[in-house]
Design an enzyme around this catalytic site. Structure first.
Site, mmCIF file in Angstrom:
data_model
loop_
_atom_site.group_PDB
_atom_site.id
_atom_site.type_symbol
_atom_site.label_atom_id
_atom_site.label_comp_id
_atom_site.label_asym_id
_atom_site.label_seq_id
_atom_site.Cartn_x
_atom_site.Cartn_y
_atom_site.Cartn_z
ATOM 1 N N LYS A 154 -36.137 -31.743 39.430
ATOM 2 C CA LYS A 154 -35.760 -32.755 38.455
ATOM 3 C C LYS A 154 -36.863 -32.938 37.421
ATOM 4 O O LYS A 154 -38.062 -32.913 37.764
ATOM 5 C CB LYS A 154 -35.497 -34.103 39.151
ATOM 6 C CG LYS A 154 -34.279 -34.105 40.071
ATOM 7 C CD LYS A 154 -32.974 -34.024 39.301
ATOM 8 C CE LYS A 154 -31.751 -34.079 40.198
ATOM 9 N NZ LYS A 154 -31.499 -35.402 40.769
ATOM 10 N N GLN A 198 -35.210 -34.058 54.702
ATOM 11 C CA GLN A 198 -34.334 -33.324 53.805
ATOM 12 C C GLN A 198 -35.182 -32.212 53.207
ATOM 13 O O GLN A 198 -36.403 -32.221 53.344
ATOM 14 C CB GLN A 198 -33.804 -34.250 52.713
ATOM 15 C CG GLN A 198 -34.932 -34.916 51.944
ATOM 16 C CD GLN A 198 -34.468 -36.101 51.117
ATOM 17 O OE1 GLN A 198 -33.402 -36.634 51.338
ATOM 18 N NE2 GLN A 198 -35.267 -36.500 50.158
ATOM 19 N N ASP A 210 -31.292 -30.886 43.906
ATOM 20 C CA ASP A 210 -32.651 -30.559 44.350
ATOM 21 C C ASP A 210 -32.831 -30.805 45.845
ATOM 22 O O ASP A 210 -33.919 -30.627 46.372
ATOM 23 C CB ASP A 210 -33.698 -31.344 43.542
ATOM 24 C CG ASP A 210 -33.515 -32.856 43.642
ATOM 25 O OD1 ASP A 210 -32.401 -33.303 43.999
ATOM 26 O OD2 ASP A 210 -34.475 -33.593 43.359
ATOM 27 N N ASP A 262 -37.485 -42.354 55.156
ATOM 28 C CA ASP A 262 -36.591 -42.339 53.994
ATOM 29 C C ASP A 262 -35.130 -42.290 54.452
ATOM 30 O O ASP A 262 -34.757 -41.433 55.262
ATOM 31 C CB ASP A 262 -36.937 -41.092 53.168
ATOM 32 C CG ASP A 262 -36.356 -41.140 51.779
ATOM 33 O OD1 ASP A 262 -36.847 -41.926 50.952
ATOM 34 O OD2 ASP A 262 -35.389 -40.370 51.529
ATOM 35 N N ASN A 263 -34.312 -43.190 53.949
ATOM 36 C CA ASN A 263 -32.871 -43.168 54.198
ATOM 37 C C ASN A 263 -32.473 -42.857 55.639
ATOM 38 O O ASN A 263 -31.689 -41.937 55.885
ATOM 39 C CB ASN A 263 -32.208 -42.119 53.288
ATOM 40 C CG ASN A 263 -32.044 -42.633 51.867
ATOM 41 O OD1 ASN A 263 -31.863 -43.838 51.652
ATOM 42 N ND2 ASN A 263 -32.102 -41.742 50.904
ATOM 43 N N GLU A 306 -36.216 -47.332 55.770
ATOM 44 C CA GLU A 306 -35.740 -47.616 54.405
ATOM 45 C C GLU A 306 -34.216 -47.588 54.454
ATOM 46 O O GLU A 306 -33.582 -46.680 53.926
ATOM 47 C CB GLU A 306 -36.267 -46.567 53.414
ATOM 48 C CG GLU A 306 -35.970 -46.929 51.974
ATOM 49 C CD GLU A 306 -35.478 -45.754 51.124
ATOM 50 O OE1 GLU A 306 -35.561 -45.853 49.895
ATOM 51 O OE2 GLU A 306 -34.991 -44.743 51.683
ATOM 52 N N LYS A 315 -41.412 -41.087 40.045
ATOM 53 C CA LYS A 315 -40.858 -40.071 40.955
ATOM 54 C C LYS A 315 -40.860 -38.694 40.296
ATOM 55 O O LYS A 315 -40.912 -37.671 40.987
ATOM 56 C CB LYS A 315 -39.410 -40.441 41.337
ATOM 57 C CG LYS A 315 -39.318 -41.620 42.290
ATOM 58 C CD LYS A 315 -37.895 -41.857 42.772
ATOM 59 C CE LYS A 315 -37.017 -42.452 41.702
ATOM 60 N NZ LYS A 315 -35.672 -42.824 42.204
ATOM 61 N N TYR A 316 -40.796 -38.665 38.951
ATOM 62 C CA TYR A 316 -40.638 -37.384 38.257
ATOM 63 C C TYR A 316 -41.806 -37.034 37.349
ATOM 64 O O TYR A 316 -41.800 -35.991 36.716
ATOM 65 C CB TYR A 316 -39.346 -37.412 37.419
ATOM 66 C CG TYR A 316 -38.167 -37.946 38.180
ATOM 67 C CD1 TYR A 316 -37.616 -37.219 39.239
ATOM 68 C CD2 TYR A 316 -37.625 -39.180 37.874
ATOM 69 C CE1 TYR A 316 -36.549 -37.730 39.963
ATOM 70 C CE2 TYR A 316 -36.558 -39.702 38.586
ATOM 71 C CZ TYR A 316 -36.020 -38.970 39.629
ATOM 72 O OH TYR A 316 -34.977 -39.476 40.337
#
Lengths: 694, 694
Positions: A286, A346, A381, A416-417, A445, A555-556
Site C-alpha cells: 500500500k 496474517q 496486501d 491484531d484482530n 484488539e 501506517k503507510y
C-alpha cells in the site's frame, strides 16, 4: 475485644473483613437436593455461563458477592474462605447489601499470582437472631425473662469455646451472669443486649448453626500489568527517520527509536507498544493514504508481514537486527518501560509461509490464494490464515513464534484482530504460553460485537481494547464506565486507548484541544489501563476524507514530529499526560478497575465519577479517593450543581470534606451537593483528591 | 422446493421452524478447549446459575435461544435438536435476531409431558457465505467468474447428497450448470445467485462445515395446568352457612359448598382453591378481625390447623366427612373444575403433633413451645414447625399427608408461606411426589423477596404467587409484565391473583368498581394463570383500618353473600369475569406466559400490550393475537395516541389490520399508530382481537 489478626510474613491478600481462621464444618448436608440447608447462589466473581474461571490482577480490589438467605425471620451470616495459590487459607466476613436482593459482599485484593480457590459458607447466626429478638421483645416487655435466659445460655455456650481469647471469654461470662442476675433490671439487661463489644466478638467469631458450604469456585490472578498500565504506541521507524533533500527517507531504527524512550518514560508511561517490526511485503504494498500503488520509497504497512528477508520471527532490516531489538528491550527496561509487541497472524503475499506452507491459506479454484476481504472489498496486501486446513501445524508455528519473542525479552503481546481467528485457537495459545510463562500478557484488539469481545476475554486474553473511543457523550460514558467497572469486571480488563492509527473519532477531529484533554483525563482516571498513540500529544486531528483515521497515516509512511519544539511552543499535551500519569502513580484508586461510582449532575455534559479504594486494601493503609468532574462538551463552558453519593467513598452524607484539584492545585471544602463550572477552553476537567477524613 | 415434513401420528411438539431430521456429525472437536470451533454460549431455556433444569408447561411456546458467532465475515447457521421424553428426535432451525448480540432463536411448543433434552448445533453455512459474497461481488464486477465457479462447485456437491429430494437435486444441478455456462451472462447468473427457492432448499438442508455441538441441556415439561388456569378461591364453610336468629351459625359443608360449583364453572374458572379444610384449634383461637379472644361461636382461622378431632390428614367435622370431601372433588370434576387444597405446614396448640411429636416444634428454656413470631409480635394460635430437629420424621409425615390427599383425588396444592420453611425441604418433597405423581401441581404462596421467590420456583414449585397485586401503575405493570413473560419465564410461572383474604390493596380500596374491572382484565389477559378470591365480584373493598386486608375478614368468620341478588341488581362483576374467562378459552395467546409485548402509549396511565401466538404453534393452525389497552387510572377518562410494534404480532409496520373489541363488539381498522379513549367509568379496558391477516 476483637483479637487482632497477626500480620502475615508476606501477605497473600488484603481484605476489608478478614477473620481469624477456623475450620469449616458443614451441618447436616443432604445429598438429595441441589439446595443446601441455607440456599447459596450466584457466587461472584464469575463468568457468564460459568464455563471459564473469573480473573483479576494482583492487587485488584475484587468484590466477592453471593446471594444467600434462609426461610423465616432468623438471621444468617456469610463467610468466604479463600485458598491462595500457595495454599494459604483465609476467612472473611461478608456484609449484607440490604438491597432487597439478599446479596452479601466483601472486597478482597489478592496479591499472589496464580489460581485461587474460594468458597462461600452461610450459617444461622444464633447470636444475631437472639440479639435482634431480645432487643425488640425486652424493650416491648414481651418475654423478657425468657429472652434473658436464652441469651445467657447462648453466651455461656460461647464462653466454653476454647478458640476465643481469655478476655473475650471473661466478658461473655460476665454478660451471661448479668442477664441471669435478677437484681439487674430489664433496662440494664438491655444495655448488655446492645453491647457493641459483644456484637463485635460475635461478628469475628459467630455462634454458627446449619452451616452450609457452597461449591468451590476459582479465580485466576495474573500479574498487575495484566490489568494496570499506561500505554504509549509508536512506530520505531519514524523515530530518528531522516528525510533527505531528494525526498528519500532513511528509516528510524531500534537504536534511534531507543532515544525516544526516556521522553516516554518521563511522561510516566508503563508500556511502549510497537506495531509489527517484521519485514514488510513488496507485492501489492500500500502507498500513502492506503492507495493501491506504492512508490519505491514507500515503506508499506507493518501489518503486511513477510518478505524475502523473513516472516513473523524476523526483524525488518531497516530497523536493525534481532540483537538491536534486544538492546531496545533492555533500554526500555532501563527506563522502567515494558515493550509490547504486535502479534498479527496474517501474511503478505511475500511471506515465507506462502511457499513453505500454502495449506495455511485458502486456495481458490483458480489456483490463487484468497486475499483478505469484506465483500465486495478485497485487501490485496494481505493473505488471511486459514486455521482449519492444518490446525496443528499452525498452532505449533504460532507457539514457536511467540516463544521466540518471549526469548527476546517480550512479555506483552498486542494481538491484531483476534476476532477474525478462531476463539478456540486463542484459548489454546494463551493457556499454553501462560502454563510456562504466566507473566505473559495478551491484549485483544477486538473491535467487534459484545459476544466475541467478551468471549475472547473469558477465553484468556488478559486485556481488551474497548468501545471507549466511541463513547463520548455523558450518557454514553456513564453507561460504559458502569459496564466495564461492574458488569464485566469479573473477566474483562479493558484498555482505554484514546486513539490508534486506525481510529480518529469525530469527537477528536472536531473537538479541538479541549477534546484531547477531556478524553485523556477520562481514560487515565477511569481506566486501570489506558493508552495513547503517538501524535495524540500534538493534537493531530485531521482525518483522511471519508475515513475515521488520520490523514497521511503513519501506517503507510514515516512521520517526522518535533516533540521538543511543540512542547517549547506550548503546543503539546505531553505535560498534561505527564500530570495524569503522575496522578495514576500517586493514587492507587486510579489503578483499579472497580471502585468507580457515577454521580449525578444536572448538566447533560458534566460527567461525574469517583474512584475509591478503602484503607484496608491500600499498601500504605490510607484510603484513597479521587473525584473526576469532566465537561465532555469541548465547545463550551458549563456550570451546574452536582450531587455526590458520598457514602461510596466513605463520607457520611452531609459531612463536609476537603478536596484538592490535582490539576490546578485549587482547594475547596465540599459536601454532597456542590456547584461546579468547567470551561472547555481553560480546564475542562477537575481531578479532585479527597483529603483523608475520619 | 422444500419437502414437507410428514405429520407425526401424535405430534410431540409444534415448531415455527422444524426441519427434516438429519444426524449430527461434529467436525474436528478439540478436547483441550472450552470453546468449540464455533463458539456457542448462553443456551436458553435455563435457570440462573444453571443448577436446576428449566421448566415449561405442555403447549407452552418456549423460546430456545443461544449466542453463537464465528470469527471473520463468513456466515453461520444454528440448529436445535430436541429429544422428547419418549425419545422422539426433532431438528429446528434458529433465526438470527440481528440485535448485535449474536442471538439466535426459535420458538417451539413441546406437547409431551416429561423431561426433554436439547442441544444447539452451530455450523459454517457454506451456501449462505458464498451467496452473500457472490451477490455483492458479481454485482460489483469483482471476481465474477471465480464466484460463479465456486458456486457451481458448491451446488454440484449439494446435488450429490442423497438425502435431498430428486426435485431439489435436479434444481441444484441446473443452477450449477447455469453458473458454469459461459453463454449465461453475469446478470443472468445473478438471478441464479438470488434464487429464493435455492435459498429455501439450503435453509432446510444447509451445506454445513465446522459443525459444533453445544452441551446437552434439559427442560422439564409439566402438564398444562402447571402454567395455565383461572383460579377461584372460596371458603366452603361460608357457602350454605346459615345464620340463626340467636346469632349462632350453622357452618356450610362440602355438600352445601358443592352447590356453588356450577356458578363458579359458569363463570369459566378452571380451579377452585379451598383454604385449609382441617380441624381448627381452640386454644388461642382468633376472633373476628384478628382479635385475640374468640367467642364460643367464632369458627377460627382455618390456618390454625389441628384439634382433638385431628390434624393435617383430617377434615373439619363442621364440613363433613372425608367421603363428603371426595364427593365435593367429584362434583367439581363434573363441572370441569379441579380442586386445589391448601398445604399449610403449621399447627395450632391443639394439633395432635404437639403431643405425639413435640420434637417437630421448638421448645423454649421454660418448657413451652415457641409460637410463630415476628419480634416483638407473637402469633399465639400457631406453632411453627422446626424442620431441623427431626428432618427425616417431618419429611415422612408431610409426604404421608400429601399422598393422603392425592388419594382423595387432589392434584393441586396451594402451599402456604413456603418461604418460611427450608427450600431444601420443598425441593425434596416436590421431586418425591412428582416422581410417582407427575401431574401434581404445587403453587407457592411466596410473598417474599425476589431471591427466595425465584429459588422456590427453580427448586420445583410449578406456580408462584407474584408481585402482581402491588404493581398498579402503568410503569410498574410494564416492568412487571416484562419480567414475568421474559426474564423469569424459563423457570417461574406466576399466578396473578387479583386479591386474597390477606391482600386488599389501596388500589382496590380506593379505586371503586373501575379498579376491579381493570385489575381483573389485566390479570386474565396478561397472566397465563390468574386468580380471584370470592367477594371480588361483589366489589368488597373495605379494609380493616390500618391493614391491607378486608374488614370482617372471612379468615375469622362466616361470610353470607347473595351472589344471585347482586347479579340481578347489576352489582356483580361476575358477568365481566365470565367474559374474560371466555376470551381466555377462545384465544390461545391468552393461555401463554410468553409472547407478550409492551407497546408505547403517550399517556402515563394507558398501558398497552399484545399477546401473540404464531400459527405454527396453535392447535388449529391459525395465528392468534390479542391487544389489550387499559386505562389504569380508575378515576378518569384518558385519551392518547398509542404506537404499536406490529411486527411483534406479524403485521408489517404500516399495514392496516382489523380489530374487534371482545368486550363491546366494536370493530376498527387500525394501523401502527392509533387514537384511543378509555373512560374508567364506562369501559376502562379494550381487549382487541386482531383478525386473521395475510
Amino acid at each position: 475485644m476483637a483479637s487482632p489478626i497477626p500480620p502475615l510474613a508476606r501477605p497473600v491478600l488484603r481484605s476489608t473483613a478478614q477473620l481469624p481462621l477456623r475450620p469449616a464444618v458443614a451441618s447436616s448436608p443432604r445429598p438429595d437436593t441441589v439446595a443446601g440447608r441455607i440456599p447459596i447462589a450466584d457466587a461472584r466473581p464469575t463468568t457468564p455461563g460459568g464455563r471459564y474461571a473469573a480473573s483479576a490482577f494482583a492487587g485488584e480490589a475484587v468484590r466477592f458477592q453471593v446471594t444467600a438467605f434462609r426461610e423465616g425471620h432468623d438471621l444468617i451470616g456469610v463467610h468466604v474462605r479463600l485458598f491462595a495459590p500457595d495454599g494459604t487459607e483465609t476467612l472473611h466476613r461478608l456484609s449484607p447489601l440490604h438491597n432487597g436482593l439478599d446479596h452479601w459482599t466483601v472486597t478482597i485484593a489478592p496479591l499472589q499470582q496464580g489460581t485461587w480457590r474460594y468458597r462461600f459458607e452461610a450459617f444461622a447466626d444464633e447470636y444475631a437472631t437472639w440479639q435482634h429478638a431480645a432487643e425488640l421483645k425486652i424493650a416491648a416487655g414481651v418475654d423478657a425473662a425468657l429472652m434473658r435466659e436464652m441469651g445467657a445460655a447462648l453466651l455461656s455456650r460461647a464462653h466454653t469455646e476454647t478458640d476465643r481469647s481469655s478476655a473475650d471469654r471473661v466478658a461473655l461470662q460476665q454478660a451471661a451472669d448479668a442477664l441471669r442476675d435478677r437484681s439487674v433490671d430489664d433496662a440494664q439487661a438491655l444495655v448488655v443486649v446492645r453491647d457493641p463489644l459483644l456484637a463485635a466478638a460475635f461478628a469475628e467469631r459467630p455462634l454458627m448453626a446449619l452451616v452450609t458450604l457452597d461449591t468451590e469456585h476459582t479465580l485466576l490472578v495474573e500479574r498487575e500489568r495484566a490489568g494496570v498500565g499506561a500505554w504509549y504506541e509508536f512506530f520505531p521507524r519514524s523515530e530518528g527517520a531522516l528525510r533527505h533533500p531528494d525526498g528519500t527517507v532513511t528509516s528510524g531504527t531500534f537504536r534511534t527509536a531507543a532515544n525516544r524512550l526516556p521522553a516516554v518514560a518521563a511522561m510516566g508511561f508503563d508500556v511502549v507498544y510497537l506495531p509489527p517490526i517484521h519485514p514488510i511485503g513488496q507485492r501489492n504494498r500500500k502507498g500513502p493514504n492506503n492507495t493501491l500503488t506504492a512508490g519505491p520509497n514507500d515503506p508499506g504497512s507493518p501489518w503486511a508481514i513477510g518478505a524475502a528477508t523473513g516472516g513473523h520471527d524476523a526483524v525488518h532490516p531497516d530497523l536493525g537486527t534481532l540483537a538491536d531489538f534486544r538492546s531496545f528491550v533492555a533500554a526500555a527496561g532501563d527506563n522502567d518501560l515494558e515493550v509490547a509487541l504486535d502479534l498479527a497472524l496474517q501474511a503478505s503475499p511475500d511471506h515465507p509461509w506462502v511457499a513453505s506452507h500454502p495449506e495455511w491459506f485458502t486456495t481458490l479454484p483458480d489456483g490463487t490464494i484468497a486475499y483478505a476481504e469484506n465483500p465486495p472489498k478485497k485487501y490485496q496486501d494481505i493473505y488471511p490464515v486459514n486455521f482449519d486446513n492444518d490446525p496443528d501445524g499452525i498452532r505449533a508455528e504460532v507457539l514457536r513464534i511467540v516463544r521466540h519473542w518471549i526469548a527476546q525479552g517480550v512479555r506483552i503481546f498486542r494481538v491484531d484482530n483476534p476476532h477474525t481467528k478462531p476463539l478456540q485457537f486463542w484459548e489454546w495459545l494463551i493457556a499454553t504460553v501462560n502454563a510456562t510463562d504466566p507473566d505473559v500478557v495478551f491484549l485483544a484488539e477486538a473491535f467487534t460485537r459484545p459476544a466475541p469481545l467478551q468471549a475472547l476475554a473469558m477465553a484468556g486474553f488478559q486485556q481488551s481494547y474497548s468501545y471507549f473511543t466511541w463513547r463520548n457523550t455523558k450518557a454514553e460514558l456513564a453507561e460504559f464506565l458502569g459496564w466495564i467497572s461492574e458488569d464485566t469486571a469479573d473477566f474483562m480488563r479493558p484498555n482505554l486507548f484514546v486513539n490508534t492509527p486506525d481510529i480518529l473519532t469525530e469527537y477528536l477531529q472536531y473537538g479541538g484541544r479541549p477534546a484531547y484533554k477531556v478524553r485523556a483525563a477520562i481514560a487515565a482516571t477511569a481506566g486501570a489501563s489506558y493508552g495513547v498513540y503517538a501524535g495524540y500529544e500534538l493534537f493531530e486531528n485531521v482525518a483522511r476524507p471519508g475515513s475515521e483515521e488520520n490523514i497521511d497515516n503513519e501506517k503507510y509512511e514515516y512521520k517526522f514530529r518535533d516533540w521538543a519544539g511543540a512542547e517549547a511552543a506550548g503546543d503539546s499535551l505531553a505535560p498534561y499526560l505527564t500530570e495524569l500519569n503522575r496522578f495514576r502513580r500517586e493514587h492507587p484508586s486510579l489503578r483499579q478497575l472497580r471502585g468507580l461510582t457515577i454521580h449525578h449532575s444536572e448538566d447533560d455534559a458534566i460527567l461525574v465519577y469517583s474512584k475509591h479504594l478503602p484503607a484496608a486494601l491500600t499498601a500504605d493503609g490510607a484510603a484513597d479517593t479521587v473525584i473526576v468532574v469532566a465537561n465532555v462538551d469541548p465547545h463550551s463552558a458549563r456550570q451546574t450543581m452536582i450531587h455526590l453519593d458520598t457514602a461510596a467513598f466513605g463520607v457520611h452524607p452531609g459531612d463536609p470534606f476537603e478536596v484538592t484539584d490535582l490539576i490546578t492545585g485549587a482547594e475547596w471544602t465540599w459536601i454532597d451537593h456542590n456547584f461546579v463550572r468547567l470551561d472547555a477552553f481553560h480546564e475542562p476537567v477537575h481531578v479532585l483528591h479527597v483529603k483523608a477524613h475520619r
